[in-house]
Write an enzyme that holds these catalytic residues in place. Sequence first.
Site, PDB file in Angstrom:
ATOM      1  CG  HIS A  25      -1.762   1.202   1.391  1.00  0.00           C
ATOM      2  ND1 HIS A  25      -3.120   1.205   1.142  1.00  0.00           N
ATOM      3  CD2 HIS A  25      -1.461   2.475   1.787  1.00  0.00           C
ATOM      4  CE1 HIS A  25      -3.606   2.412   1.359  1.00  0.00           C
ATOM      5  NE2 HIS A  25      -2.616   3.207   1.760  1.00  0.00           N
ATOM      6  CD  GLU A  26       1.714   3.717   3.673  1.00  0.00           C
ATOM      7  OE1 GLU A  26       2.039   4.737   3.030  1.00  0.00           O
ATOM      8  OE2 GLU A  26       0.688   3.669   4.378  1.00  0.00           O
ATOM      9  CG  HIS A  80       0.256   5.918  -1.014  1.00  0.00           C
ATOM     10  ND1 HIS A  80      -0.836   6.295  -1.760  1.00  0.00           N
ATOM     11  CD2 HIS A  80      -0.237   5.447   0.161  1.00  0.00           C
ATOM     12  CE1 HIS A  80      -1.940   6.054  -1.072  1.00  0.00           C
ATOM     13  NE2 HIS A  80      -1.605   5.537   0.087  1.00  0.00           N
TER      14      HIS A  80
END
Length: 209
Positions: free
Chosen positions: A68-69, A72
């Site tokens: 997820h990170e 980003h």
Amino acid sequence: MSVQTGRQSEPELSFSDKELLDLALAWITLSVAFALMLAPIHRGATMGSFILMVGLSFVTVGVAFLLHELAHKVVAIEHGQIAEFRADYQMLFMAIMSALIGFLFAAPGAVYHRGRITKRENAMISLAGPITNLLLALLFLPLMIFPNLLGTIGQMGVWINLFLAAFNMIPFGPLDGKSIYNWNKGVFALVFIPSILLAGYVVLFVGLF
């Protein structure tokens, strides 16, 4: 979660020692927090079941959180941003404390990015995280047909990724959903509503593990 700041520099995909430390700390803390919620040793769960749940959470939560990170970060860099993850130590502490009472508030930190960017590009950076979790849920889904440990990993992987997608799409504060909602309410609804419905379905009709 992603947060925009003001400074600008030349973007590159790299990881500082501080960033790697924060990622590892957030990964471990989230794994323990999920284990405390799903196998609450302080409420009678055995040490063996708690340790097993820590391991399962480390695999499933770890993959969900880390990718997820990283999503980003990668998308931010593609849009010319300087991007780096920073853990929020107060929120990590809150994750443990909330798990102890049976509710998990998972906001371990954010990818902070800086540089000139449009509202749409900022929304795309925010959208990358929840979309990654939805795709990971699909990847974990086939594992659910297997018995025993592999099936449990699949079930947890599906639920945790749906939970993280739905939670991060909440249009509040620094969560991803806010910038997406502010940019395009249709796109927001297209991602948020299925995430909530799917996460709720898994909890109510499939079970967590």
